[in-house]
Design a protein around this motif. Structure first.
Motif, PDB file in Angstrom:
ATOM      1  N   THR A   1     -72.849 -48.983  28.940  1.00 22.51           N
ATOM      2  CA  THR A   1     -72.359 -47.950  28.010  1.00 22.51           C
ATOM      3  C   THR A   1     -71.539 -48.561  26.879  1.00 22.51           C
ATOM      4  OG1 THR A   1     -71.976 -46.691  30.050  1.00 22.51           O
ATOM      5  CG2 THR A   1     -71.352 -45.609  28.010  1.00 22.51           C
TER       6      THR A   1
ATOM      7  N   ARG B   1     -59.083 -44.229  23.027  1.00 21.37           N
ATOM      8  CA  ARG B   1     -58.845 -43.001  23.795  1.00 21.37           C
ATOM      9  C   ARG B   1     -57.408 -42.574  23.615  1.00 21.37           C
ATOM     10  NH1 ARG B   1     -61.650 -43.318  29.625  1.00 21.37           N
ATOM     11  NH2 ARG B   1     -63.670 -44.139  28.947  1.00 21.37           N
TER      12      ARG B   1
ATOM     13  N   GLU C   1     -65.422 -36.514  23.847  1.00 25.31           N
ATOM     14  CA  GLU C   1     -65.819 -36.705  25.238  1.00 25.31           C
ATOM     15  C   GLU C   1     -64.644 -36.336  26.125  1.00 25.31           C
ATOM     16  OE1 GLU C   1     -69.126 -39.974  25.867  1.00 25.31           O
ATOM     17  OE2 GLU C   1     -67.273 -40.867  25.151  1.00 25.31           O
TER      18      GLU C   1
ATOM     19  N   SER D   1     -63.543 -37.822  28.531  1.00 23.84           N
ATOM     20  CA  SER D   1     -62.795 -38.999  28.961  1.00 23.84           C
ATOM     21  C   SER D   1     -61.774 -39.422  27.896  1.00 23.84           C
ATOM     22  CB  SER D   1     -63.758 -40.143  29.261  1.00 23.84           C
ATOM     23  OG  SER D   1     -64.640 -40.318  28.175  1.00 23.84           O
TER      24      SER D   1
ATOM     25  N   LYS E   1     -64.723 -43.774  18.665  1.00 26.04           N
ATOM     26  CA  LYS E   1     -63.643 -42.875  19.028  1.00 26.04           C
ATOM     27  C   LYS E   1     -62.361 -43.449  18.425  1.00 26.04           C
ATOM     28  CE  LYS E   1     -64.713 -43.884  23.244  1.00 26.04           C
ATOM     29  NZ  LYS E   1     -64.959 -43.999  24.669  1.00 26.04           N
TER      30      LYS E   1
ATOM     31  N   ARG F   1     -62.440 -33.459  36.107  1.00 26.59           N
ATOM     32  CA  ARG F   1     -63.421 -34.519  36.410  1.00 26.59           C
ATOM     33  C   ARG F   1     -62.944 -35.309  37.618  1.00 26.59           C
ATOM     34  NH1 ARG F   1     -64.355 -39.906  32.760  1.00 26.59           N
ATOM     35  NH2 ARG F   1     -62.727 -40.791  34.061  1.00 26.59           N
TER      36      ARG F   1
ATOM     37  N   ARG G   1     -73.048 -37.616  37.060  1.00 19.57           N
ATOM     38  CA  ARG G   1     -73.803 -38.769  36.544  1.00 19.57           C
ATOM     39  C   ARG G   1     -73.123 -40.036  37.017  1.00 19.57           C
ATOM     40  NH1 ARG G   1     -70.469 -40.688  32.806  1.00 19.57           N
ATOM     41  NH2 ARG G   1     -71.884 -42.352  32.188  1.00 19.57           N
TER      42      ARG G   1
ATOM     43  N   SER H   1     -71.466 -43.645  36.565  1.00 22.94           N
ATOM     44  CA  SER H   1     -70.732 -44.376  35.539  1.00 22.94           C
ATOM     45  C   SER H   1     -71.514 -45.614  35.109  1.00 22.94           C
ATOM     46  CB  SER H   1     -69.384 -44.799  36.123  1.00 22.94           C
ATOM     47  OG  SER H   1     -68.857 -45.880  35.392  1.00 22.94           O
ATOM     48  N   GLY H   2     -71.435 -45.937  33.823  1.00 24.91           N
ATOM     49  CA  GLY H   2     -72.100 -47.138  33.319  1.00 24.91           C
ATOM     50  C   GLY H   2     -71.117 -48.205  32.867  1.00 24.91           C
ATOM     51  N   THR H   3     -69.851 -48.055  33.217  1.00 25.71           N
ATOM     52  CA  THR H   3     -68.867 -49.025  32.719  1.00 25.71           C
ATOM     53  C   THR H   3     -68.176 -49.822  33.815  1.00 25.71           C
ATOM     54  OG1 THR H   3     -67.080 -47.406  32.769  1.00 25.71           O
ATOM     55  CG2 THR H   3     -68.299 -47.581  30.711  1.00 25.71           C
TER      56      THR H   3
ATOM     57  N   ARG I   1     -69.642 -39.747  38.719  1.00 23.80           N
ATOM     58  CA  ARG I   1     -68.629 -38.869  38.115  1.00 23.80           C
ATOM     59  C   ARG I   1     -69.066 -37.419  38.299  1.00 23.80           C
ATOM     60  NH1 ARG I   1     -65.196 -42.397  36.129  1.00 23.80           N
ATOM     61  NH2 ARG I   1     -65.895 -44.114  34.803  1.00 23.80           N
TER      62      ARG I   1
HETATM   63  C1  G1P Z   1     -66.795 -43.877  30.471  1.00 28.54           C
HETATM   64  C2  G1P Z   1     -66.597 -42.439  30.079  1.00 28.54           C
HETATM   65  C3  G1P Z   1     -67.468 -42.102  28.895  1.00 28.54           C
HETATM   66  C4  G1P Z   1     -67.211 -43.089  27.752  1.00 28.54           C
HETATM   67  C5  G1P Z   1     -67.312 -44.525  28.256  1.00 28.54           C
HETATM   68  C6  G1P Z   1     -66.900 -45.532  27.202  1.00 28.54           C
HETATM   69  O1  G1P Z   1     -68.130 -44.116  30.805  1.00 28.54           O
HETATM   70  O2  G1P Z   1     -66.863 -41.555  31.157  1.00 28.54           O
HETATM   71  O3  G1P Z   1     -67.226 -40.785  28.470  1.00 28.54           O
HETATM   72  O4  G1P Z   1     -68.127 -42.913  26.733  1.00 28.54           O
HETATM   73  O5  G1P Z   1     -66.468 -44.709  29.389  1.00 28.54           O
HETATM   74  O6  G1P Z   1     -65.561 -45.387  26.837  1.00 28.54           O
HETATM   75  P1  G1P Z   1     -68.719 -44.107  32.294  1.00 28.54           P
HETATM   76  O7  G1P Z   1     -67.888 -45.015  33.122  1.00 28.54           O
HETATM   77  O8  G1P Z   1     -68.567 -42.678  32.788  1.00 28.54           O
HETATM   78  O9  G1P Z   1     -70.153 -44.509  32.111  1.00 28.54           O
END
Ligand code: G1P
Ligand code: ZN
Length: 551
Positions: free
Chosen positions: A17, A282, A367, A369, A380, A418, A488, A490-492, A500
């Motif tokens: 992400t 953020r 978002e 988050s 952001k 969340r 969904r 998480s991609g981070t 999440r």
């Molecule tokens: C998380 C947040 C998402 C944001 C991303 C990058 O990603 O949930 O909204 O865009 O960090 O800051 P996630 O870990 O959910 O993939």
């Protein structure tokens, strides 16, 4: 200049992400960063060798948050990039926020930026992400090509760092002033400063020992003349170190991690309160004893968007965006927005998670988050949001809660929280995926006190091209009485899995204690998982440590 051979090249994972996030130990393996950077250098060579993609076709920005190792990484990376003929532009002390880098790309007309940050992850994680010439996070065609090139690397070029410096191939810029100038254009600092002098405004800010401190000082103290209480202002390599349990602290503006700010705000002595994450994209905003939920604050911004000088940045169609898992507060305001922007077409859009989707539609979006964009750049922007809230407070004389209640009275409130289900076992993750995929077979069944009425997965249809741009961006479960859950993965993360879980429910009555509304959804979701044979449960809900004003 010299060429070094990599004894054993690594298999470098694809960026997610927000770039590639790995543990310190993984990034610090011998030759890893060199291989990673060589791939990036080859990519930018490839796209600039026959085409001019920016006015300064050999200039690249390089900088990031203060986390451990980043200043050395900048040197290593600059040595490789300059060896390939690039001019590397580094913010003073290598310190940059993500939004300031996004702005600098376009302001300095560079081919892109390499941003060293794992955002709100602790200092034990390292992250590197790429933004392209339009200022936005790189899209998959770019990151996938970089990944291919990185995994082809056998050897890499380096230039002596000092020589590169003396030859002017590495340049330093004052990115903090550059960014503050941009905000000045949007908000007219002179007007704000006069108002601040006329009406005493008190502020408390938490920079979480990330990159925010120097940006906040320049904007709020030097330019706006505020005298805020500054918590954790100094950028630190350990981003605040460890908590009482020996866990590294999360530089994340979330109720779990800003207890001092919560305490200060609860004294009711501060008109505005804010925290920002390590790379300052953020924010958590509030004041006068109250904190704003991310999408709710965006609704306030939308109502007052005429107060700031952004009109010229909009096209004929203004997209008010939110990621699909974010509360739909903005959608409730479509009619109001049409009356504010009479000569424009207004569209409220749901996007997949990740700000790149919002960036490409003009960057006016939010978002859950805690990320909100602004149309002047393509990321952001945490400090932008806080300055905007301050401007609205100064112009209206209202507290954040009053501003919010005005909107809730007109449009109703979306109660939102969340949470997450996390673990490390890939088999467990598979089980979770299957339960969610097969949710439709459970329609009509009762979970906790709620009945499942609809279920499926959401695909993103691009509002301009009409194409399905992202499949299965989130699973959804719609329960009785308008209780809605999305989920969904998480991609981070840098290991294991995190599902999440997003709960939301609309109600005309805005002053119901939030827990009373969200608890039935949490229970229903856990029951739904257990019914599917999954042993774990959802936890870490954002409302758990959120101060509620309606008790
Ligand atoms: C998380 C947040 C998402 C944001 C991303 C990058 O990603 O949930 O909204 O865009 O960090 O800051 P996630 O870990 O959910 O993939
Ligand atoms: Zn961040």
């Amino acid at each position: 200049m010299k060429k070094d051979i990599l004894p054993e090249p690594y298999q470098i994972p694809k960026m997610g992400t927000s770039g590639l996030r790995l543990k310190q130990e993984q990034y610090n393996r011998a030759g890893f960063l060199e291989q990673f950077t060589e791939g990036i250098a080859r990519y930018f060579k490839e796209i600039t060798s026959t085409t001019k993609i920016a006015e300064n076709n050999t200039h690249l920005l390089l900088g990031g948050d203060p986390r451990e190792g980043n200043s050395e990484r900048i040197k290593t990376m600059a040595s490789i990039l300059t060896a390939h003929g690039f001019t590397v532009i580094v913010p003073e002390n290598g310190l940059a926020s993500t939004p300031a880098m996004s702005h600098a790309i376009r302001h300095l007309k560079t081919i892109g930026a390499i941003i060293l940050t794992a955002s709100h992850n602790p200092f034990t994680d390292v992250g590197i992400k790429i933004n392209t010439a339009n200022g936005a996070p790189a899209l998959t065609d770019c990151t996938e090509r970089i990944n291919e090139l990185q995994n082809d690397v056998q050897d890499y070029l380096t230039q002596d760092y000092k020589t590169a410096l003396t030859e002017g191939l590495i340049k330093t810029i004052d990115i903090i002033s550059m960014y503050a100038d941009l905000l000045d254009k949007m908000f007219s600092f002179k007007d704000m400063r006069e108002k601040i002098e006329g009406t005493p405004v008190s502020a408390v800010f938490d920079s979480m020992h990330g990159a925010a401190g120097p940006f906040a000082r320049e904007v709020f103290v030097n330019r706006l003349g505020l005298d805020p209480l500054m918590l954790r202002e100094e950028p630190r390599t350990d981003l605040g170190g460890f908590d009482d349990k020996g866990e590294p602290k999360h530089p994340e503006p979330d109720f779990d991690y800003v207890s001092d700010l919560i305490n200060q705000n609860s004294t009711n002595q501060f008109s505005i309160a804010a925290a920002w994450d390590s790379d300052v994209d953020r924010r958590l905003d509030g004041g006068s004893g109250f904190f704003l939920e991310s999408a709710d604050e965006f609704a306030i911004f939308a109502r007052y968007s005429h107060l700031i000088n952004i009109q010229s940045m909009f096209n004929n169609t203004i997209y008010f965006c939110r990621s699909t898992v974010t509360s739909h507060a903005i959608d409730l305001m479509s009619n109001e927005l049409t009356t504010i922007f009479k000569d424009k077409t207004i569209k409220t859009v749901q996007t997949p998670t990740g700000f790149k989707w919002i960036a490409e539609l003009g960057n006016w979006g939010v978002e859950e988050s805690n990320g909100v964009g602004n149309p002047a750049l393509r990321e952001k922007d945490g400090i932008f949001a806080t300055v905007f809230l301050l401007k609205i407070i100064l112009e209206t004389g209202k507290t954040p809660l009053q501003l919010m209640e005005d909107i809730w009275k007109d449009h109703g409130r979306v109660y939102f929280t969340r949470g997450e289900v996390s673990g490390s076992d890939p088999i467990e993750k598979e089980a979770l995926i299957n339960i969610l995929k097969e949710a439709q077979s459970q329609i009509g069944n009762r979970f906790g006190t709620l009945t499942l009425e609809n279920a499926g997965s959401w695909d993103y249809k691009h509002p301009e091209t009409g194409e399905i741009a992202e499949k299965n961006a989130a699973y959804f479960l719609e329960f009785s009485d308008g209780n809605s859950i999305k989920a969904r993965f998480s991609g981070t993360g840098s290991g294991g899995y995190t599902l999440r879980v997003y709960c939301s429910k609309f109600d005309k009555n805005y002053s119901i204690p939030k827990t009373r509304i969200v608890q039935p959804m949490k229970d229903a979701f856990d029951d739904f998982l257990q019914n599917g044979g999954f042993k774990g449960k959802s936890e870490k809900y954002t409302d758990s440590n959120q101060p509620d004003v309606y008790l």
